[in-house]
Enzyme design. Sequence first.
Site, PDB file in Angstrom:
ATOM      1  N   LYS A   1       0.841  -1.194   0.000  1.00  0.00           N
ATOM      2  CA  LYS A   1       0.000   0.000   0.000  1.00  0.00           C
ATOM      3  C   LYS A   1       0.885   1.256   0.000  1.00  0.00           C
ATOM      4  O   LYS A   1       0.641   2.205  -0.756  1.00  0.00           O
ATOM      5  CB  LYS A   1      -0.859  -0.043   1.279  1.00  0.00           C
ATOM      6  CG  LYS A   1      -2.177   0.671   1.160  1.00  0.00           C
ATOM      7  CD  LYS A   1      -3.022   0.329   2.383  1.00  0.00           C
ATOM      8  CE  LYS A   1      -3.882   1.486   2.788  1.00  0.00           C
ATOM      9  NZ  LYS A   1      -4.586   1.308   4.037  1.00  0.00           N
TER      10      LYS A   1
ATOM     11  N   LEU B   1     -15.557  13.831   8.287  1.00  0.00           N
ATOM     12  CA  LEU B   1     -15.701  13.691   6.833  1.00  0.00           C
ATOM     13  C   LEU B   1     -16.649  12.548   6.478  1.00  0.00           C
ATOM     14  O   LEU B   1     -16.755  11.553   7.193  1.00  0.00           O
ATOM     15  CB  LEU B   1     -14.334  13.467   6.175  1.00  0.00           C
ATOM     16  CG  LEU B   1     -13.518  12.236   6.544  1.00  0.00           C
ATOM     17  CD1 LEU B   1     -13.943  11.010   5.770  1.00  0.00           C
ATOM     18  CD2 LEU B   1     -12.058  12.529   6.283  1.00  0.00           C
TER      19      LEU B   1
ATOM     20  N   LEU C   1     -32.848  13.646   5.646  1.00  0.00           N
ATOM     21  CA  LEU C   1     -34.264  13.329   5.827  1.00  0.00           C
ATOM     22  C   LEU C   1     -34.691  12.253   4.834  1.00  0.00           C
ATOM     23  O   LEU C   1     -35.881  11.974   4.706  1.00  0.00           O
ATOM     24  CB  LEU C   1     -35.116  14.585   5.606  1.00  0.00           C
ATOM     25  CG  LEU C   1     -34.972  15.727   6.615  1.00  0.00           C
ATOM     26  CD1 LEU C   1     -35.911  16.876   6.254  1.00  0.00           C
ATOM     27  CD2 LEU C   1     -35.282  15.257   8.032  1.00  0.00           C
TER      28      LEU C   1
ATOM     29  N   CYS D   1     -19.292   4.209   9.849  1.00  0.00           N
ATOM     30  CA  CYS D   1     -19.462   5.037  11.044  1.00  0.00           C
ATOM     31  C   CYS D   1     -20.789   4.852  11.778  1.00  0.00           C
ATOM     32  O   CYS D   1     -20.789   4.465  12.943  1.00  0.00           O
ATOM     33  CB  CYS D   1     -19.283   6.508  10.683  1.00  0.00           C
ATOM     34  SG  CYS D   1     -17.590   6.884  10.229  1.00  0.00           S
TER      35      CYS D   1
HETATM   36  C1  UDX Z   1     -20.945   9.712   8.168  1.00  0.00           C
HETATM   37  C2  UDX Z   1     -21.080  11.166   8.608  1.00  0.00           C
HETATM   38  O1  UDX Z   1     -21.849  11.895   7.634  1.00  0.00           O
HETATM   39  C3  UDX Z   1     -19.729  11.795   8.810  1.00  0.00           C
HETATM   40  O2  UDX Z   1     -19.880  13.121   9.301  1.00  0.00           O
HETATM   41  C4  UDX Z   1     -18.928  10.960   9.790  1.00  0.00           C
HETATM   42  O3  UDX Z   1     -17.641  11.478   9.979  1.00  0.00           O
HETATM   43  C5  UDX Z   1     -18.839   9.523   9.300  1.00  0.00           C
HETATM   44  O4  UDX Z   1     -20.145   8.996   9.073  1.00  0.00           O
HETATM   45  P1  UDX Z   1     -20.536   8.432   5.862  1.00  0.00           P
HETATM   46  O5  UDX Z   1     -20.704   7.165   6.625  1.00  0.00           O
HETATM   47  O6  UDX Z   1     -19.407   8.538   4.905  1.00  0.00           O
HETATM   48  O7  UDX Z   1     -20.381   9.681   6.867  1.00  0.00           O
HETATM   49  O8  UDX Z   1     -21.860   8.669   5.004  1.00  0.00           O
HETATM   50  P2  UDX Z   1     -23.206   9.504   5.081  1.00  0.00           P
HETATM   51  O9  UDX Z   1     -23.313  10.261   3.837  1.00  0.00           O
HETATM   52  O10 UDX Z   1     -23.366  10.260   6.343  1.00  0.00           O
HETATM   53  O11 UDX Z   1     -24.292   8.327   5.017  1.00  0.00           O
HETATM   54  C6  UDX Z   1     -24.355   7.303   6.001  1.00  0.00           C
HETATM   55  C7  UDX Z   1     -25.459   6.345   5.696  1.00  0.00           C
HETATM   56  O12 UDX Z   1     -26.723   6.956   5.895  1.00  0.00           O
HETATM   57  C8  UDX Z   1     -25.478   5.845   4.240  1.00  0.00           C
HETATM   58  O13 UDX Z   1     -25.792   4.472   4.218  1.00  0.00           O
HETATM   59  C9  UDX Z   1     -26.562   6.664   3.580  1.00  0.00           C
HETATM   60  O14 UDX Z   1     -27.134   6.034   2.478  1.00  0.00           O
HETATM   61  C10 UDX Z   1     -27.544   6.801   4.734  1.00  0.00           C
HETATM   62  N1  UDX Z   1     -28.418   7.984   4.630  1.00  0.00           N
HETATM   63  C11 UDX Z   1     -27.904   9.238   4.651  1.00  0.00           C
HETATM   64  C12 UDX Z   1     -29.807   7.801   4.527  1.00  0.00           C
HETATM   65  O15 UDX Z   1     -30.301   6.668   4.524  1.00  0.00           O
HETATM   66  N2  UDX Z   1     -30.604   8.905   4.466  1.00  0.00           N
HETATM   67  C13 UDX Z   1     -30.119  10.182   4.488  1.00  0.00           C
HETATM   68  O16 UDX Z   1     -30.906  11.129   4.442  1.00  0.00           O
HETATM   69  C14 UDX Z   1     -28.709  10.349   4.586  1.00  0.00           C
END
Ligand code: UDX
Length: 436
Positions: free
Chosen positions: A35, A153, A250, A260
């Site tokens: 890597k 992030l 939403l 996360c």
């Molecule tokens: C998230 C947080 O947004 C970020 O701030 C943190 O540091 C790490 O976790 P991430 O996991 O990359 O980031 O994705 P995110 O865009 O937040 O979506 C998380 C999950 O929620 C996805 O499976 C997404 O599809 C789902 N989601 C998101 C929904 O089902 N509905 C929404 O309205 C938003």
Amino acid sequence: MKIAVAGTGYVGLVAGVCFAEVGHDVTCVDVDEKKVEIMRQGISPIYEEGLEELMQKNNAKGTLHFTTDYREAYRDADAIFIGVGTPEMPDGSANLSYIATVSRQIAETVEKDCLVVVKSTVPVGTNDKVEQFIKDFLVHDVKVEVASNPEFLAQGTAVYDTLHAARIIIGTESSEAEDLLKKIYEPFGLPIVSVKRRSAEMIKYACNDFLALKISYMNDIANLCELVGADITDVAKGMSYDERIGARFLNAGIGFGGSCFPKDTKALKFLAREHGYQLRTVEACVEVNSSQKVRLFEKAKDRMISFAGLKVAVLGLTFKAGTDDLREAPSIDNLKLLLAAGADVYAYDPKGADRAKQLFPEGKLEQGTMHYVSGVDEALEGANICFVFTEWGEIRAILPEQFKSKMHTPLVYDGRNLYDPKQMKDAGVEYYSIGR
Ligand code: UDX
């Protein structure tokens, strides 16, 4: 400032590259020799928009280095950022063994005073332990402090989110540590919220779990909308105008996944239980999410006699669009169920197929078979049923007529509410989505 970063996953690598971009001298450390070699060539081991460009630019400038030799990187660093993983243990608690390994390496190698900054998401109180652990193992007579600097992030927009973060949270126990972190972040020109270490650790969980709760709440309301004849898309739109609620997160759907939300909700639930407290809101959020992930499969199961031998088109595998990551993706739960039920799955994902193949190898699997195809049409061709799990642009762009003309039976279960129910109906597609 001379900065070392431990771990080159989504958190560590993006942080390291962005620190180099704003002018620091950065060395990223990873144990994986292969890597490190590809990163030296400016190739990113993860798919993140804009990351490779910045890697190449800063590699060329000579301010971004990659190594497996942690001694060299930590020895005389002003600050060492820890961005290694804290995966979930079977009981839902966070596995801190990678943090412990790095802490020990730091203790044994630092030769000048330095600040250790924990970026990984860790249970409240971990930073205290990291500081003690490092002090216990220190070899040289130097001062090492530990600060918390959680990362917010989102995957897919990681570089943008880092360079344009809404705020930087720093958790410190001394003004020296606070000043140093402020100096490191000064070139970003972003608002800095400075709090005590434990509060910083808690802010990360409180934010992630709040967003996860928001999604589970919308999924819960969506399920109720179906029963009472309301439309969750309209309901969300109406809610979004209230600034106290906000317009984002939403979207009801197939449930949240990723590295996360699933992990951090379970970890906070575990932390609360450890302290004799039951975090009922977060526990409910976890529960809603686990049933939401398989809701469409359950619906389809009610409609079909059997999945055995049926051609099932699966559109989208990653946990969301814009990433190649499959961790905790709802597609995984559904693929397991479909294959166990004997389905002949034809899956398409523009970025996630390689990772999916490690979990679900091509060919006979369980009672069914797994195939990967290179486009939407190929997946739909002759299919008896279609599941949509990820909101990729090209999947969103499918026209109702395409489902109708390509599929053997135009029967679509959409976990992302991508299509207009009326247009689907008019085109002769039997269409099920979430909360409408
Ligand atoms: C998230 C947080 O947004 C970020 O701030 C943190 O540091 C790490 O976790 P991430 O996991 O990359 O980031 O994705 P995110 O865009 O937040 O979506 C998380 C999950 O929620 C996805 O499976 C997404 O599809 C789902 N989601 C998101 C929904 O089902 N509905 C929404 O309205 C938003």
